[in-house]
Design a protein around this motif. Sequence first.
Motif, PDB file in Angstrom:
ATOM      1  N   TYR A 231       0.837  -1.194   0.000  1.00  0.00           N
ATOM      2  CA  TYR A 231       0.000   0.000   0.000  1.00  0.00           C
ATOM      3  C   TYR A 231       0.877   1.252   0.000  1.00  0.00           C
ATOM      4  O   TYR A 231       2.045   1.211   0.409  1.00  0.00           O
ATOM      5  CB  TYR A 231      -0.905   0.031   1.232  1.00  0.00           C
ATOM      6  CG  TYR A 231      -1.863  -1.126   1.336  1.00  0.00           C
ATOM      7  CD1 TYR A 231      -3.070  -1.112   0.645  1.00  0.00           C
ATOM      8  CD2 TYR A 231      -1.569  -2.243   2.127  1.00  0.00           C
ATOM      9  CE1 TYR A 231      -3.961  -2.171   0.735  1.00  0.00           C
ATOM     10  CE2 TYR A 231      -2.448  -3.311   2.218  1.00  0.00           C
ATOM     11  CZ  TYR A 231      -3.641  -3.260   1.515  1.00  0.00           C
ATOM     12  OH  TYR A 231      -4.520  -4.320   1.604  1.00  0.00           O
ATOM     13  N   ALA A 232       0.292   2.347  -0.445  1.00  0.00           N
ATOM     14  CA  ALA A 232       0.971   3.636  -0.345  1.00  0.00           C
ATOM     15  C   ALA A 232       0.870   4.130   1.090  1.00  0.00           C
ATOM     16  O   ALA A 232      -0.167   3.976   1.738  1.00  0.00           O
ATOM     17  CB  ALA A 232       0.322   4.644  -1.298  1.00  0.00           C
ATOM     18  N   VAL A 233       1.953   4.708   1.588  1.00  0.00           N
ATOM     19  CA  VAL A 233       1.952   5.257   2.945  1.00  0.00           C
ATOM     20  C   VAL A 233       1.079   6.513   2.971  1.00  0.00           C
ATOM     21  O   VAL A 233       1.127   7.343   2.064  1.00  0.00           O
ATOM     22  CB  VAL A 233       3.391   5.593   3.396  1.00  0.00           C
ATOM     23  CG1 VAL A 233       3.388   6.343   4.709  1.00  0.00           C
ATOM     24  CG2 VAL A 233       4.197   4.302   3.533  1.00  0.00           C
ATOM     25  N   LYS A 234       0.257   6.641   4.008  1.00  0.00           N
ATOM     26  CA  LYS A 234      -0.648   7.790   4.097  1.00  0.00           C
ATOM     27  C   LYS A 234       0.112   9.110   4.188  1.00  0.00           C
ATOM     28  O   LYS A 234      -0.251  10.104   3.570  1.00  0.00           O
ATOM     29  CB  LYS A 234      -1.577   7.620   5.300  1.00  0.00           C
ATOM     30  CG  LYS A 234      -2.530   6.430   5.180  1.00  0.00           C
ATOM     31  CD  LYS A 234      -3.402   6.291   6.416  1.00  0.00           C
ATOM     32  CE  LYS A 234      -4.325   5.074   6.288  1.00  0.00           C
ATOM     33  NZ  LYS A 234      -5.174   4.896   7.485  1.00  0.00           N
ATOM     34  N   ASN A 235       1.182   9.104   4.979  1.00  0.00           N
ATOM     35  CA  ASN A 235       2.000  10.304   5.148  1.00  0.00           C
ATOM     36  C   ASN A 235       3.336  10.103   4.436  1.00  0.00           C
ATOM     37  O   ASN A 235       4.152   9.294   4.853  1.00  0.00           O
ATOM     38  CB  ASN A 235       2.228  10.578   6.644  1.00  0.00           C
ATOM     39  CG  ASN A 235       3.023  11.850   6.885  1.00  0.00           C
ATOM     40  OD1 ASN A 235       3.448  12.532   5.946  1.00  0.00           O
ATOM     41  ND2 ASN A 235       3.223  12.194   8.145  1.00  0.00           N
ATOM     42  N   GLU A 236       3.558  10.851   3.356  1.00  0.00           N
ATOM     43  CA  GLU A 236       4.763  10.667   2.558  1.00  0.00           C
ATOM     44  C   GLU A 236       6.043  10.976   3.325  1.00  0.00           C
ATOM     45  O   GLU A 236       7.137  10.579   2.913  1.00  0.00           O
ATOM     46  CB  GLU A 236       4.693  11.529   1.296  1.00  0.00           C
ATOM     47  CG  GLU A 236       3.631  11.067   0.313  1.00  0.00           C
ATOM     48  CD  GLU A 236       3.674  11.855  -0.984  1.00  0.00           C
ATOM     49  OE1 GLU A 236       4.550  12.739  -1.109  1.00  0.00           O
ATOM     50  OE2 GLU A 236       2.849  11.585  -1.858  1.00  0.00           O
ATOM     51  N   GLU A 237       5.931  11.694   4.420  1.00  0.00           N
ATOM     52  CA  GLU A 237       7.113  11.981   5.233  1.00  0.00           C
ATOM     53  C   GLU A 237       7.620  10.728   5.949  1.00  0.00           C
ATOM     54  O   GLU A 237       8.746  10.689   6.434  1.00  0.00           O
ATOM     55  CB  GLU A 237       6.787  13.067   6.277  1.00  0.00           C
ATOM     56  CG  GLU A 237       6.477  14.435   5.669  1.00  0.00           C
ATOM     57  CD  GLU A 237       7.636  14.975   4.852  1.00  0.00           C
ATOM     58  OE1 GLU A 237       8.783  14.884   5.328  1.00  0.00           O
ATOM     59  OE2 GLU A 237       7.412  15.462   3.726  1.00  0.00           O
TER      60      GLU A 237
ATOM     61  N   LYS B 158       7.280  -0.213   6.871  1.00  0.00           N
ATOM     62  CA  LYS B 158       7.352   0.978   6.012  1.00  0.00           C
ATOM     63  C   LYS B 158       8.682   0.985   5.263  1.00  0.00           C
ATOM     64  O   LYS B 158       9.738   0.743   5.856  1.00  0.00           O
ATOM     65  CB  LYS B 158       7.215   2.258   6.843  1.00  0.00           C
ATOM     66  CG  LYS B 158       5.828   2.433   7.435  1.00  0.00           C
ATOM     67  CD  LYS B 158       5.744   3.708   8.278  1.00  0.00           C
ATOM     68  CE  LYS B 158       4.362   3.840   8.910  1.00  0.00           C
ATOM     69  NZ  LYS B 158       4.266   5.028   9.790  1.00  0.00           N
ATOM     70  N   ILE B 159       8.586   1.269   3.964  1.00  0.00           N
ATOM     71  CA  ILE B 159       9.795   1.258   3.146  1.00  0.00           C
ATOM     72  C   ILE B 159       9.895   2.526   2.312  1.00  0.00           C
ATOM     73  O   ILE B 159       8.886   3.135   1.940  1.00  0.00           O
ATOM     74  CB  ILE B 159       9.835   0.026   2.210  1.00  0.00           C
ATOM     75  CG1 ILE B 159       8.582  -0.026   1.327  1.00  0.00           C
ATOM     76  CG2 ILE B 159       9.989  -1.241   3.004  1.00  0.00           C
ATOM     77  CD1 ILE B 159       8.581  -1.177   0.349  1.00  0.00           C
TER      78      ILE B 159
END
Length: 387
Positions: free
Chosen positions: A333-339, A349-350
């Motif tokens: 999935y795409a991370v909700k917070n790009e930071e 998280k990668i």
Amino acid sequence: MYEEIIEKLDLQMNRMISFLSKKMRLFFQDLEKRFTNRAILLYGPRGAGKTTFLLSMARKHGFLYVSGDEILLLDVPLHDLFQEIMKNYPGIIIDEVHLLKNWSTILKVLYDSFPDRVIWTSDSSSVLLRKGISDLSRRFVLIRMPLMSFREFIHFETGKTLRKLSSPFEVSIDYAAEALKEVDLMSLFRKYRETGTRPFYVEGNFREKLMNILQKAIYYDVPHFLGTVTENHLGVMKAIVGHLLHSKIPTINVESMCREWGVGKQKFYQLLQTMEEIELVNIVRKKRVEKPFSKGEKIFLSDPAMYYAFEGEIGNFREAFVVFALKEIGKIYAVKNEEEGDYVFEGIKIEVGGKSKKKKSSDFVIRDDVDLPVRNVIPMWMLGMLW
């Protein structure tokens, strides 16, 4: 009449078998162990090796292989012909089964009429069974064949069989060091990312063959799944591929493309969803439940080699490859917070990138410019060792 046609089909099958390459995908070894059910649909992207595998299985088990686009099938009652085949062979293998008229009814009748015979079929997408009669999916087991892994490419190039990684985050310096002693990993990975995702690369003309696959997917596969498709719709899909190839940002502007091509949003999303189903694109979504029709957070060409073969935006290859590899073994999935990073895979998280890429607050960085894992940095090539 049927005896003559069956004889010709048998001769054609044996001719094809005689031309099979001696180089076979490592994936075939595991796949063969799963072919235990008498009714199977093998699906996966074009050019992955489905036909080669099915021909090898026909040779091993004495089944008759038939291609759905075989010209000999055009002017005969298929139901009667296949009945005769089932009486004379322990099983039948039907490649590209969706090309047959009334294919779902034929499969159901064969399955019910010959409980002691094997029926193995193939197609480019699992959506096929969902388009067939309602109870067919209860009879057939679905098995997917992915594109070729880097590990398999190494085997093709060197003849060496490196062991599979059990996890993409098995950060093993010993594994990497062992592999580096065996082969020139970085050199091979550079070649793999340009030509190695489909076994036909060994025949040459990779770019031309890949373009042919792209066109077949758009012009032949999509209409079978959607029904009504106009020339304008085909143009929209080609425009989506072209945009994803050359855009620095891996997404599309739906409103703009709908205006430009004069197509409604619902139809646009249907086209995009079908492109995902037939494995032309990978759509990465956020983990939360999204609307029925969505373009997701990022969209990549499902075969990362296309970025090199068609001289596209090479910068998108890194993320496209990571998505391509991790989708084979789980949900990404795409991370909700790009930071916090780029993606999340099974709670990890990668961040993906090259030399200057920082870890941010992610758990791991996946980089394409390193050959050995260091702390929380994973070499990109290691994701190609999962199958």
